[in-house]
Write an enzyme that holds these catalytic residues in place. Structure first.
Site, PDB file in Angstrom:
ATOM      1  N   GLU A 165       0.805  -1.218   0.000  1.00 35.37           N
ATOM      2  CA  GLU A 165       0.000   0.000   0.000  1.00 35.37           C
ATOM      3  C   GLU A 165       0.844   1.277   0.000  1.00 35.37           C
ATOM      4  O   GLU A 165       0.826   2.053   0.974  1.00 35.37           O
ATOM      5  CB  GLU A 165      -0.987  -0.016   1.180  1.00 35.37           C
ATOM      6  CG  GLU A 165      -1.913  -1.222   1.139  1.00 35.37           C
ATOM      7  CD  GLU A 165      -2.932  -1.245   2.272  1.00 35.37           C
ATOM      8  OE1 GLU A 165      -2.919  -0.346   3.125  1.00 35.37           O
ATOM      9  OE2 GLU A 165      -3.760  -2.177   2.293  1.00 35.37           O
ATOM     10  N   GLU A 362      -5.255  -8.591   0.887  1.00 33.63           N
ATOM     11  CA  GLU A 362      -5.905  -8.185   2.144  1.00 33.63           C
ATOM     12  C   GLU A 362      -7.386  -7.990   1.894  1.00 33.63           C
ATOM     13  O   GLU A 362      -7.775  -7.324   0.922  1.00 33.63           O
ATOM     14  CB  GLU A 362      -5.358  -6.847   2.665  1.00 33.63           C
ATOM     15  CG  GLU A 362      -4.028  -6.923   3.328  1.00 33.63           C
ATOM     16  CD  GLU A 362      -3.608  -5.578   3.933  1.00 33.63           C
ATOM     17  OE1 GLU A 362      -4.490  -4.764   4.293  1.00 33.63           O
ATOM     18  OE2 GLU A 362      -2.390  -5.357   4.023  1.00 33.63           O
TER      19      GLU A 362
HETATM   20  O1  IFM Z   1      -4.369  -2.728   9.188  1.00 33.75           O
HETATM   21  C1  IFM Z   1      -4.344  -2.264   7.877  1.00 33.75           C
HETATM   22  C2  IFM Z   1      -3.137  -2.798   7.151  1.00 33.75           C
HETATM   23  O2  IFM Z   1      -1.952  -2.482   7.802  1.00 33.75           O
HETATM   24  C3  IFM Z   1      -3.066  -2.242   5.751  1.00 33.75           C
HETATM   25  N1  IFM Z   1      -4.309  -2.413   5.061  1.00 33.75           N
HETATM   26  C4  IFM Z   1      -5.528  -2.051   5.740  1.00 33.75           C
HETATM   27  C5  IFM Z   1      -5.578  -2.669   7.120  1.00 33.75           C
HETATM   28  C6  IFM Z   1      -6.874  -2.257   7.842  1.00 33.75           C
HETATM   29  O3  IFM Z   1      -6.923  -0.880   7.985  1.00 33.75           O
END
Ligand code: IFM
Length: 456
Positions: A165, A362
């Site tokens: 990210e 994710e």
């Molecule tokens: O916890 C975060 C993660 O570190 C990166 N993506 C989103 C998740 C939830 O906010």
């Protein structure tokens, strides 16, 4: 693939990130990261907490890996803490590498595939002091660090993700300032974004070539949904999609920075344009084997009467639009639950990339969980996973090459500026005692993984 099954070899796993779970911040010679510094400033983290202890995964990794394996999940996506491996950002620590050596061995002992992310936001403080991501040099230091980790673990780890990210690392860290290091300047944020992407490309170039190794990057997407169909609504969606999604995706795919987004951000000053040197976009376009798609929720956008009016969403170049409050159903974080958007997102990314393999790196939800008689009945999260897995399955049936799914997260953990207030785990963590309780959602995901199929 039957009607309910996933392709053979589909990777089922759960993800974590070093600063969010490890703790042990002063152990093995680890140096401070920008998150240690940021969290120590009163008011930066909602509940005044930090990742100092977090889930104590540094000491409990073996039993945590055991829980994941016992659930039936075959892959663990974790990140390496740069300040553990290089306390000053430059000098390698054998003790720091030793932790990941032990973690990887334990994963392999339990037949769990390690999926290693090199950077999930915990920059060594020493490198921030030297300029951080707004400094071009950091991209080169990152590639050196990547090579050190690859040399140490490349005999056992095949799956490599460079950066998680970059949107958040750049725009939340250096733009809105709600994440470490807390800088508030959009021009600086754009430069940081370029150097994060450059670091990704340099690292892929440095590591590529070993047979069987696969390289990737994980991007967080927020599909823009206009709340109307007028040209102004479509323009608002274009702008949001441009800076949130295409600004990061397109250069990685070899399409360069999107011209419309460059026009949108041009009023922020010239530092971004000057930071992009000849050849950089070729480096960023280094071939990857799959793209990590991180998805939580779409953004509902609406145009403002004045196209130059400041947006309620503090991103570079965003003027003349607001992001609307999310309609229900919501997670505890207030995020919209919109599983169908995951299907369209996967199809869109696949089409734009010419069929690049994708991994949902994710996806997950925070809810208020309670331990009752040693169980956590998190029906809302079970439903969330079921609906989002159906959405992934729909995309696969439509021809999208999706190779894996990682729940965020294995453990309840330190949710950055929200501290410990948001629980995303498949496993509940009591942060007073460090007791772990597997949630029903963890068991559910494990059953789906073992069957490699949706329940009927
Ligand atoms: O916890 C975060 C993660 O570190 C990166 N993506 C989103 C998740 C939830 O906010």
């Amino acid at each position: 693939m039957t009607d309910l099954s996933f392709p053979p070899g589909f990777l089922w796993g759960a993800a974590t990130a070093s600063y969010q779970v490890e703790g042990g911040v002063a152990e093995g010679g680890r140096g401070p990261s920008i998150w240690d510094t940021f969290a120590a400033v009163p008011g930066k983290v909602l509940d005044g907490t930090s990742g100092e202890v977090a889930c104590d995964h540094y000491h409990r990794y073996a039993s945590d890996v055991g829980m994941l394996a016992d659930l039936g999940l075959g892959a663990y996506r974790f990140s390496v803490a740069w300040p553990r491996v290089m306390p000053d950002g430059r000098t390698t620590s054998a003790a720091g590498l030793g932790f990941y050596d032990r973690l990887v061995d334990e994963l392999l002992r339990r037949d769990v595939v390690p999926v290693l992310t090199l950077y999930h936001w915990d920059l060594p403080q020493a490198l921030e002091d030297a300029g951080g991501w707004p400094s071009r040099d950091t991209a080169f230091r990152f590639a050196e660090y990547a090579a050190v980790v690859h040399k140490a673990l490349g005999d056992r780890v095949n799956q490599w993700t460079t950066i998680n990210e970059p949107f958040c690392a750049a725009f939340l860290g250096y733009g809105s300032g709600v994440h470490a290091p807390g800088v508030q300047d959009h021009d600086t944020a754009l430069v940081a974004a370029h150097h994060l992407l450059l670091g990704h490309g340099l690292a892929v170039r440095a590591l590529a070539g070993q047979a069987g190794h696969e390289f990737s990057l994980a991007l967080n997407f927020a599909p823009a949904v206009p709340d109307g169909s007028s040209p102004a609504h479509l323009e608002a969606a274009r702008k949001f999609d441009g800076i949130h999604n295409r600004f990061f995706l397109d250069p990685v795919l070899g399409r360069g920075y999107p011209a419309d987004v460059l026009a949108d951000v041009s009023h922020h000053g010239g530092r971004f344009a000057a930071s992009v040197r000849d050849g950089d976009t070729d480096v960023i376009a280094a071939a990857i084997d799959w793209l990590g798609v991180n998805y939580y929720a779409p953004a509902r956008v609406t145009p403002l009467a004045d196209p130059l009016a400041r947006s309620n969403c503090p991103l570079p170049g965003l003027r003349g639009l607001d992001v609307l409050p999310a309609p229900g159903p919501l997670t505890a974080f207030g995020w919209e639950q919109a599983p169908a958007t995951l299907t369209s997102l996967l199809s869109w990314v696949s089409g734009r990339s010419g069929g690049l393999p994708l991994v949902v790196a994710e996806n997950g939800a925070s809810f208020v969980d309670e331990v009752t008689d040693g169980r956590v009945f998190d029906a809302a999260r079970v439903n969330y996973f079921l609906e989002h897995l159906r959405a992934v399955h729909d995309a696969i049936r439509a021809g999208v090459d999706v190779r894996g799914y990682f729940a965020w997260s294995l453990l309840d953990n330190f949710e950055w500026a929200m501290g410990y207030s948001q629980r995303f785990g498949l496993v509940h963590v009591d942060f007073e005692t460090q007791a772990r309780t597997v949630k029903e959602s963890g068991r559910f995901l494990g059953r789906v993984a073992k069957a490699n199929a949706l329940p009927d």
